[in-house]
Scaffold this motif. Structure first.
Motif, PDB file in Angstrom:
ATOM      1  N   MET A 230      -2.206  58.417  98.028  1.00 53.74           N
ATOM      2  CA  MET A 230      -2.493  58.986  96.710  1.00 53.74           C
ATOM      3  C   MET A 230      -3.459  58.043  96.019  1.00 53.74           C
ATOM      4  O   MET A 230      -3.202  56.840  95.949  1.00 53.74           O
ATOM      5  CB  MET A 230      -1.231  59.168  95.869  1.00 53.74           C
TER       6      MET A 230
ATOM      7  N   THR B  21       4.936  58.632  90.037  1.00 59.48           N
ATOM      8  CA  THR B  21       4.064  57.744  90.808  1.00 59.48           C
ATOM      9  C   THR B  21       4.272  56.263  90.512  1.00 59.48           C
ATOM     10  O   THR B  21       3.686  55.424  91.192  1.00 59.48           O
ATOM     11  CB  THR B  21       2.576  58.110  90.601  1.00 59.48           C
TER      12      THR B  21
ATOM     13  N   ASP C 183       7.430  56.670  93.758  1.00 60.37           N
ATOM     14  CA  ASP C 183       6.641  55.549  94.275  1.00 60.37           C
ATOM     15  C   ASP C 183       7.032  54.256  93.577  1.00 60.37           C
ATOM     16  O   ASP C 183       6.796  54.076  92.381  1.00 60.37           O
ATOM     17  CB  ASP C 183       5.144  55.832  94.079  1.00 60.37           C
TER      18      ASP C 183
ATOM     19  N   ARG D  53       0.221  54.548  97.185  1.00 60.48           N
ATOM     20  CA  ARG D  53      -0.651  54.810  96.037  1.00 60.48           C
ATOM     21  C   ARG D  53      -1.597  53.627  95.838  1.00 60.48           C
ATOM     22  O   ARG D  53      -1.208  52.468  95.965  1.00 60.48           O
ATOM     23  CB  ARG D  53       0.201  55.041  94.795  1.00 60.48           C
TER      24      ARG D  53
ATOM     25  N   THR E  95      -5.825  57.042  92.627  1.00 60.45           N
ATOM     26  CA  THR E  95      -5.995  57.208  91.186  1.00 60.45           C
ATOM     27  C   THR E  95      -7.458  56.989  90.824  1.00 60.45           C
ATOM     28  O   THR E  95      -7.984  55.881  90.974  1.00 60.45           O
ATOM     29  CB  THR E  95      -5.119  56.214  90.407  1.00 60.45           C
TER      30      THR E  95
ATOM     31  N   ASN F 144       3.632  51.567  95.714  1.00 59.61           N
ATOM     32  CA  ASN F 144       2.306  51.269  95.181  1.00 59.61           C
ATOM     33  C   ASN F 144       1.691  50.055  95.856  1.00 59.61           C
ATOM     34  O   ASN F 144       2.384  49.069  96.127  1.00 59.61           O
ATOM     35  CB  ASN F 144       2.398  50.990  93.677  1.00 59.61           C
TER      36      ASN F 144
ATOM     37  N   GLU G  20      -4.981  61.422  91.409  1.00 63.52           N
ATOM     38  CA  GLU G  20      -4.634  61.325  89.989  1.00 63.52           C
ATOM     39  C   GLU G  20      -5.896  61.063  89.163  1.00 63.52           C
ATOM     40  O   GLU G  20      -6.851  60.458  89.657  1.00 63.52           O
ATOM     41  CB  GLU G  20      -3.675  60.169  89.744  1.00 63.52           C
TER      42      GLU G  20
END
Length: 679
Positions: free
Chosen positions: A122, A282, A318, A79, A124, A53, A154
């Protein structure tokens, strides 16, 4: 779990570990038996498996040094924009009202780091204070205007933490904070975002089995968070989002059930075609600063969990977080633990300036664990079963696309060097010393040597060791692996399975063998020349994992098929039937109500029995019967007033069940020794 910048890091407990403990040498210790079984195949290593992350309050999010370190560690997914900040972040103007946004952390800077790392992103989307239109505009900017090609999106972060269940850390401006309202918006977000780019994959937030508030039914809800969200939005999503902070270093035994229970919920609630829905972890961290957050024990737990999750089919794990900051400082296994949940040092000091972390971007021990994972399990490899007879030593294994085998061995003992004796099924290693990669307590690098043999190695205390083994003969001309098996019918004692045919190699395929996994040992259940087989003599209410292997006319074996896991039922007709309902669940225990119906001759006295499926389950109390527990076995004997059961009569009894891990419910109940139909 809320994610906040450095000044509000996780609370930790103080643990002082004894120093200068004498180390038991290998020649004084019984060798650990390690079994590696290439016939017992698990999931393939996904391209996006190793992830971490980034957070917009981290000034070093987009620096070249950070990106290069993540690349060296083998990170394949990054992420953004960072935990709970996702639900207050507005990408277009790079603001997060109520939170701190560091310079040089905007979306395009993040993507520059993603590309330098060689990873996928990724993203969010903001559910808490955002809109579907804002999220769709982000997709359009990323994939249409900028051509970033971001696949995974996400919708929100830990949105069950919005106060609906009594605890609030996640921003949520919606008046209705129920799972039904979240699911309604998932549908609108998914429609809007896929209108901008139909190729993207949408993820929805679920609760992790046995982790709060899993299984709790909120006021006015028709079920738990997962049931409501999957029932209302399952047809619109492509993956389920889990977060896991186990809070201890010995919880990897929970992982198989976490994954299986999530898959069962998806299958039960998400509607037709739900097998397309993947699972993404995640956010993951050991969550155990008392035992070592950024020191070697945490690293060992990280490697074990990553390997277990990916072997179970999770498509990304993640780490939280790249940089997180100093917390409560302790001494763990002879080294300073800064209570930092990051992979890399933030280079900061504690509040009174008495303790400072190492220089910025110094790798912590979990960094080396993930780097070891990237050497052990490469995208496209297939995990296979491995096991040991020593609780302090854990084993994982993969079969590589070129025919090589890699084995990861984790020694969690603080004071013992363990010799290991390795045995292989379905694979014959070449003679000579294998390539050996090792990371030990306090080390700042992974060493590579050629030492020992394929069958004998010695593991230092608190170490990660990966063996890379060549096969004794080239794996050319073999049949291809059979395709993914599926069940077409399951009863209480049989299952009919079918699979796509394997491609022939140098010789025609003669037959297919069906193997059951018993840990790292396999048992052949049958064989056939076709692609359908019915397995008989199975036990009611039992979870089975099978693989199919092709054998050609010369006796050569293919790789194993992907695994098939299923659970048998109970008899369709029996002298008794049982219905178990759970009116109340508080995520560590529940009230169970059991209806016992007598379908046979009248009874004058009865005993209901079942066995807890897992060691972390126990009987708290019971009523309307005399309840006892012996080991994992539970019995409920009638009371004087309800011992007579006429044909067709029903007795209702109840109990409190406690659990500290995934709550796999009992599936087999017997009445006076007869297996009942479970309704």
């Amino acid at each position: 779990m809320p994610k906040v910048p450095l000044r509000a890091a996780f609370a930790v407990m103080l643990t002082l570990t004894a120093l200068n403990v004498p180390v038991a040498h290998a020649d004084e210790v019984t060798p650990v038996a390690v079994t590696v079984n290439a016939r017992a195949a698990l999931s393939k290593v996904p391209e996006t498996g190793l992830g971490t992350n980034h957070a917009i309050w981290d000034t070093n999010l987009g620096t070249n040094q950070t990106a290069d370190l993540l690349k060296d560690a083998g990170m394949k997914l990054l992420r953004y924009p960072g935990g709970s900040y996702s639900d207050i972040y507005h990408w277009a103007d790079h603001t997060a009202p109520g939170g701190y946004v560091a310079p040089n952390t905007d979306f395009d800077t993040f993507m520059g780091g993603v590309r330098r790392t060689g990873a996928q992103a990724m993203v969010t989307a903001n559910y808490g204070t955002g809109t579907a239109e804002e999220a769709a505009a982000w997709v359009r900017h990323a994939n249409v205007t900028k051509k970033y090609g971001i696949k995974y999106w996400e919708i929100g972060n830990e949105n069950y933490g919005n106060g609906h269940y009594g605890t609030a850390w996640e921003a949520d401006n919606h008046a209705d904070k129920s799972p039904n309202e979240y699911a309604r918006h998932v549908v609108s977000y998914a429609d809007a975002m896929k209108a901008a780019d139909p190729t993207i994959k949408i993820g929805a937030v679920l609760t992790t089995p046995a982790n709060w508030p899993d299984a709790i039914v909120g006021a006015g809800d028709s079920g738990s968070w997962n049931k409501v969200v999957l029932s209302a939005a399952g047809e619109k999503i492509d993956f389920a989002i889990l977060h896991w902070y186990p809070g201890a270093l010995d919880k990897s035994g929970h992982i198989q059930d976490i994954i299986q229970l999530t898959r069962e919920q998806i299958a039960q609630y998400a509607g037709p075609g739900s097998d397309r829905i993947g699972i993404a972890m995640t956010e993951f961290n050991t969550g155990s600063s008392s035992n070592g957050t950024n020191t070697q024990p945490g690293a060992l737990a990280a490697a074990d969990a990553y390997a277990s999750l990916l072997a179970g089919g999770v498509f990304t794990v993640d780490w939280w977080n790249v940089h997180n900051g100093i917390g409560n400082v302790t001494e763990v296994e002879g080294h300073t633990d800064y209570g930092d949940f990051g992979l890399l040092s933030s280079g900061v000091c504690n509040a009174d300036g008495t303790v400072c972390e190492p220089p910025l971007n110094t790798p912590f021990a979990p960094y080396y664990a993930l780097r070891m994972m990237s050497e052990f399990a490469r995208p496209g490899d297939q995990f296979i079963r491995a096991a040991t007879d020593q609780p302090k030593v854990t084993a994982h294994a993969t079969r590589r696309t070129n025919g090589d085998l890699s084995v990861l061995l984790i020694n969690t003992s603080s004071d013992t060097s363990y010799p290991v004796a390795l045995d292989y099924e379905g694979f014959t290693p070449a003679a000579g010393a294998p390539t050996v990669l090792t990371h030990t307590n306090g080390a700042t690098t992974i060493t590579t040597t050629t030492t020992g043999t394929a069958t004998t190695q010695t593991l230092p205390p608190l170490s990660l060791t990966t063996l890379v083994l060549r096969p004794s003969a080239p794996s050319t001309g073999l049949p291809g692996a059979p395709g993914q098996p599926k069940t077409t019918q399951i009863t209480h004692d049989s299952a009919t399975i079918t699979w796509p045919a394997a491609s022939r190699g140098a010789r025609p395929i003669a037959k297919y063998e069906i193997h059951r996994q018993n840990g790292a040992i396999t048992e052949q259940l049958g064989e056939t020349s076709g692609t359908t087989f019915t397995v008989h003599n199975l036990r009611p209410g039992t979870r089975y994992t099978l693989n199919v292997i092709a054998r050609d006319t010369g006796g050569a074996l293919s790789w194993s098929s992907p695994p098939l896991t299923f659970t048998t039922g109970t008899p369709a007709a029996s002298a008794c039937s049982v219905k178990l309902t759970i009116p109340t669940d508080w995520a560590s225990g529940y009230v169970g109500a059991i209806d016992i119906t007598n379908n046979g001759a009248p009874l004058n006295g009865w005993t209901l029995a079942f066995t807890w499926p897992r060691t972390w389950q126990s009987l708290g109390s019971g009523w309307s019967a005399t309840w006892t527990q012996d080991g994992s076995d539970v019995k409920a004997v009638n009371e004087p007033g309800n011992g007579s059961l006429a044909t067709g009569a029903t007795a209702t009894i109840g109990f409190v069940g406690n659990y500290s891990g995934p709550n796999v419910l009992p599936r087999v109940f017997t009445l006076n020794g007869t297996v009942c139909t479970l309704q």
